[in-house]
Design a protein around this motif. Sequence first.
Motif, PDB file in Angstrom:
ATOM      1  N   VAL A   1      -4.549   9.590  -0.154  1.00 18.50           N
ATOM      2  CA  VAL A   1      -4.502   9.894  -1.580  1.00 18.50           C
ATOM      3  C   VAL A   1      -4.435   8.610  -2.389  1.00 18.50           C
ATOM      4  N   ASP A   2      -5.121   8.604  -3.517  1.00 15.25           N
ATOM      5  CA  ASP A   2      -5.056   7.481  -4.443  1.00 15.25           C
ATOM      6  C   ASP A   2      -3.947   7.784  -5.448  1.00 15.25           C
ATOM      7  N   ALA A   3      -2.840   7.046  -5.344  1.00 16.75           N
ATOM      8  CA  ALA A   3      -1.690   7.286  -6.218  1.00 16.75           C
ATOM      9  C   ALA A   3      -1.704   6.429  -7.471  1.00 16.75           C
ATOM     10  N   ALA A   4      -2.715   5.597  -7.631  1.00  9.93           N
ATOM     11  CA  ALA A   4      -2.764   4.702  -8.794  1.00  9.93           C
ATOM     12  C   ALA A   4      -2.681   5.436 -10.134  1.00  9.93           C
ATOM     13  N   PRO A   5      -3.282   6.646 -10.275  1.00 15.00           N
ATOM     14  CA  PRO A   5      -3.192   7.333 -11.576  1.00 15.00           C
ATOM     15  C   PRO A   5      -1.763   7.644 -12.019  1.00 15.00           C
ATOM     16  N   LEU A   6      -0.813   7.686 -11.073  1.00 19.51           N
ATOM     17  CA  LEU A   6       0.578   7.933 -11.466  1.00 19.51           C
ATOM     18  C   LEU A   6       1.119   6.819 -12.345  1.00 19.51           C
ATOM     19  N   THR A   7       0.765   5.594 -12.003  1.00 18.94           N
ATOM     20  CA  THR A   7       1.262   4.423 -12.735  1.00 18.94           C
ATOM     21  C   THR A   7       0.077   3.468 -12.939  1.00 18.94           C
ATOM     22  N   PRO A   8      -0.801   3.752 -13.884  1.00 18.06           N
ATOM     23  CA  PRO A   8      -2.038   2.981 -14.037  1.00 18.06           C
ATOM     24  C   PRO A   8      -1.820   1.477 -14.199  1.00 18.06           C
ATOM     25  N   ASP A   9      -0.717   1.077 -14.804  1.00  8.92           N
ATOM     26  CA  ASP A   9      -0.461  -0.346 -15.009  1.00  8.92           C
ATOM     27  C   ASP A   9       0.136  -1.018 -13.779  1.00  8.92           C
ATOM     28  N   ASP A  10       0.525  -0.229 -12.788  1.00  7.21           N
ATOM     29  CA  ASP A  10       1.170  -0.781 -11.592  1.00  7.21           C
ATOM     30  C   ASP A  10       0.847   0.119 -10.399  1.00  7.21           C
ATOM     31  N   PRO A  11      -0.376   0.030  -9.861  1.00  5.07           N
ATOM     32  CA  PRO A  11      -0.780   0.907  -8.756  1.00  5.07           C
ATOM     33  C   PRO A  11       0.147   0.820  -7.542  1.00  5.07           C
ATOM     34  N   GLU A  12       0.692  -0.351  -7.301  1.00  7.58           N
ATOM     35  CA  GLU A  12       1.576  -0.500  -6.142  1.00  7.58           C
ATOM     36  C   GLU A  12       2.828   0.363  -6.289  1.00  7.58           C
ATOM     37  N   ARG A  13       3.359   0.431  -7.496  1.00  9.27           N
ATOM     38  CA  ARG A  13       4.552   1.260  -7.713  1.00  9.27           C
ATOM     39  C   ARG A  13       4.218   2.741  -7.514  1.00  9.27           C
ATOM     40  N   GLY A  14       3.047   3.160  -7.994  1.00  9.06           N
ATOM     41  CA  GLY A  14       2.634   4.539  -7.784  1.00  9.06           C
ATOM     42  C   GLY A  14       2.486   4.873  -6.312  1.00  9.06           C
ATOM     43  N   ALA A  15       1.974   3.910  -5.547  1.00  8.64           N
ATOM     44  CA  ALA A  15       1.819   4.130  -4.108  1.00  8.64           C
ATOM     45  C   ALA A  15       3.176   4.276  -3.427  1.00  8.64           C
ATOM     46  N   TRP A  16       4.136   3.427  -3.808  1.00 11.90           N
ATOM     47  CA  TRP A  16       5.456   3.528  -3.186  1.00 11.90           C
ATOM     48  C   TRP A  16       6.191   4.784  -3.639  1.00 11.90           C
ATOM     49  N   ALA A  17       5.974   5.201  -4.872  1.00 12.17           N
ATOM     50  CA  ALA A  17       6.565   6.464  -5.318  1.00 12.17           C
ATOM     51  C   ALA A  17       6.029   7.615  -4.471  1.00 12.17           C
ATOM     52  N   THR A  18       4.735   7.619  -4.237  1.00 15.56           N
ATOM     53  CA  THR A  18       4.118   8.679  -3.455  1.00 15.56           C
ATOM     54  C   THR A  18       4.489   8.582  -1.986  1.00 15.56           C
ATOM     55  N   GLY A  19       4.490   7.354  -1.455  1.00 15.16           N
ATOM     56  CA  GLY A  19       4.830   7.175  -0.045  1.00 15.16           C
ATOM     57  C   GLY A  19       6.249   7.616   0.267  1.00 15.16           C
ATOM     58  N   GLN A  20       7.182   7.247  -0.593  1.00 19.13           N
ATOM     59  CA  GLN A  20       8.563   7.629  -0.324  1.00 19.13           C
ATOM     60  C   GLN A  20       8.806   9.108  -0.643  1.00 19.13           C
ATOM     61  N   TRP A  21       8.035   9.659  -1.577  1.00 19.03           N
ATOM     62  CA  TRP A  21       8.016  11.116  -1.758  1.00 19.03           C
ATOM     63  C   TRP A  21       7.589  11.786  -0.459  1.00 19.03           C
ATOM     64  N   ALA A  22       6.560  11.243   0.198  1.00 21.86           N
ATOM     65  CA  ALA A  22       6.052  11.840   1.438  1.00 21.86           C
ATOM     66  C   ALA A  22       7.093  11.804   2.552  1.00 21.86           C
ATOM     67  N   VAL A  23       7.901  10.757   2.594  1.00 20.30           N
ATOM     68  CA  VAL A  23       8.980  10.693   3.586  1.00 20.30           C
ATOM     69  C   VAL A  23      10.051  11.737   3.270  1.00 20.30           C
ATOM     70  N   ALA A  24      10.409  11.852   2.002  1.00 16.33           N
ATOM     71  CA  ALA A  24      11.452  12.793   1.599  1.00 16.33           C
ATOM     72  C   ALA A  24      11.053  14.238   1.852  1.00 16.33           C
ATOM     73  N   THR A  25       9.751  14.520   1.861  1.00 15.68           N
ATOM     74  CA  THR A  25       9.275  15.885   2.084  1.00 15.68           C
ATOM     75  C   THR A  25       8.751  16.094   3.505  1.00 15.68           C
ATOM     76  N   ALA A  26       9.003  15.144   4.394  1.00 15.28           N
ATOM     77  CA  ALA A  26       8.404  15.182   5.734  1.00 15.28           C
ATOM     78  C   ALA A  26       8.835  16.382   6.555  1.00 15.28           C
ATOM     79  N   GLN A  27      10.044  16.876   6.341  1.00 12.45           N
ATOM     80  CA  GLN A  27      10.463  18.053   7.105  1.00 12.45           C
ATOM     81  C   GLN A  27       9.568  19.248   6.785  1.00 12.45           C
ATOM     82  N   ALA A  28       9.232  19.419   5.507  1.00  8.14           N
ATOM     83  CA  ALA A  28       8.421  20.556   5.088  1.00  8.14           C
ATOM     84  C   ALA A  28       6.948  20.383   5.440  1.00  8.14           C
ATOM     85  N   THR A  29       6.447  19.160   5.377  1.00  4.64           N
ATOM     86  CA  THR A  29       5.015  18.926   5.593  1.00  4.64           C
ATOM     87  C   THR A  29       4.683  18.551   7.040  1.00  4.64           C
ATOM     88  N   GLN A  30       5.712  18.363   7.878  1.00  4.97           N
ATOM     89  CA  GLN A  30       5.530  17.940   9.269  1.00  4.97           C
ATOM     90  C   GLN A  30       4.905  16.553   9.380  1.00  4.97           C
TER      91      GLN A  30
END
Length: 322
Positions: A255-284
Motif C-alpha cells: 500500500v502507498d501510505a503517502a496520501p496520509l501525510t503528503p508533506d511527509d511520506p515517511e511518517r505516513g508509512a510508519w503510521a500505517t506500518g505500526q497500525w498493521a502491527v497493532a492489528t496483526a492479531q485480526a489480520t493474521q
Amino acid sequence: MALVAQTGSPVPPPADDSPPRRPVRRALKYVVAIGSVCAVATVGVVVGLNHLTDAGPVTERCTAALDGSDWYLSPDQADNAALVAGTAVARGLPARAATIGLATALQESKLINIDYGDRDSVGLFQQRPSQGWGSVEELLDPVYSTNAFYDVLVEVEGYEDMAVTDAAQTVQRSGFPDAYAQHEMRSRAWASALTGNSPGVLSCELGPVADGEQLAPDAARDVIAGRLGRDLGLAPATGEADPNRQDPASSTVTVDAAPLTPDDPERGAWATGQWAVATAQATQAVEVQVADRVWLREEAAWVDAETRLDAGEVRITADAAE
C-alpha cells in the motif's frame, strides 16, 4: 536445653545422655523428602516452560515505547487503538487529537467496544443515545463512535493546547472530569507510534496463527485491504502474492501510505506500518515492512530488511492457508 516437639511438649533427654536420635532421623527424612519434592517441582517447571516456549508466547501483548518506558495494551485494545489513532491521521488531525481520543477511550471503556455502561452509555467512548450521540447500533460501531468523538473535539477551540483531561472532559462531560489524566502517558506513547511520529517503537508479542485457522490467500488479502480502508482510508496498491517469498501459503498486500501525510511520506508509512502491527492479531499479519525495516511476528521485533521499499510504501504479509 530440652528440645521441643511439634506439639509444644518438651522431649525428655535419653537416660544415657546420648543425643536424641529419633527426632534427628525424622528431621533428616523431612530434609530428604523436601529435597525430592523440590527437585521434581524444578523439573516440572523446566518441562512446563519448555512446552510453553514451543507453543508460543505465554502472554500476548502489544507495546509502544516512549522516552525509555514501555506501555502495554492487549491485542484487542491495540486493535481499537489503531482505529482511534488511524482515524485521526486519516482526518488530517494532529497527534494531540489521537492522544486525547485514546485517553478518553481508555478511561471510558478500557479501549474495549462494550455494549453496556453507565445508564444508556455504550461503545468505546461510552456515548449515550439519550444525549444525542446516535443510536445504540451506531455507537456500537467503533468507526461511527470514533468519528462522532472527533466531530465534537474539532469544534473545541484550542483543544490542541489544552490539557488532555480538560479537552476530553469538554467533549465527554463526565462525572469524573480529572480521570482522563491518568491515561495521558500511555496514550501519548501509542499516539506517537500510530501517527508515525515515533518510528519502529510499536511491537506485538503474538502466538503463531493456529493451523486450520489461516484464511485463503485471497481472503487474507481482502481482510487487510478492508481494514486499511476502514481505519485509514487507504486502498492497496497491489493485492498480489509476493513471488519472492519462499512460503507459497503467505500473501502480501502493498500500500502507498503517502496520501496520509503528503508533506511527509515517511511518517505516513510508519503510521500505517505500526497500525498493521497493532492489528496483526485480526489480520493474521506475520510481516510488516517499512523502508528498510521489517516487523516479524515470530521475533516480535523490528529487524533490518533485505531490501528497501520506496518512500511511503508499506508491505503487509499475512499467514494464509495453502
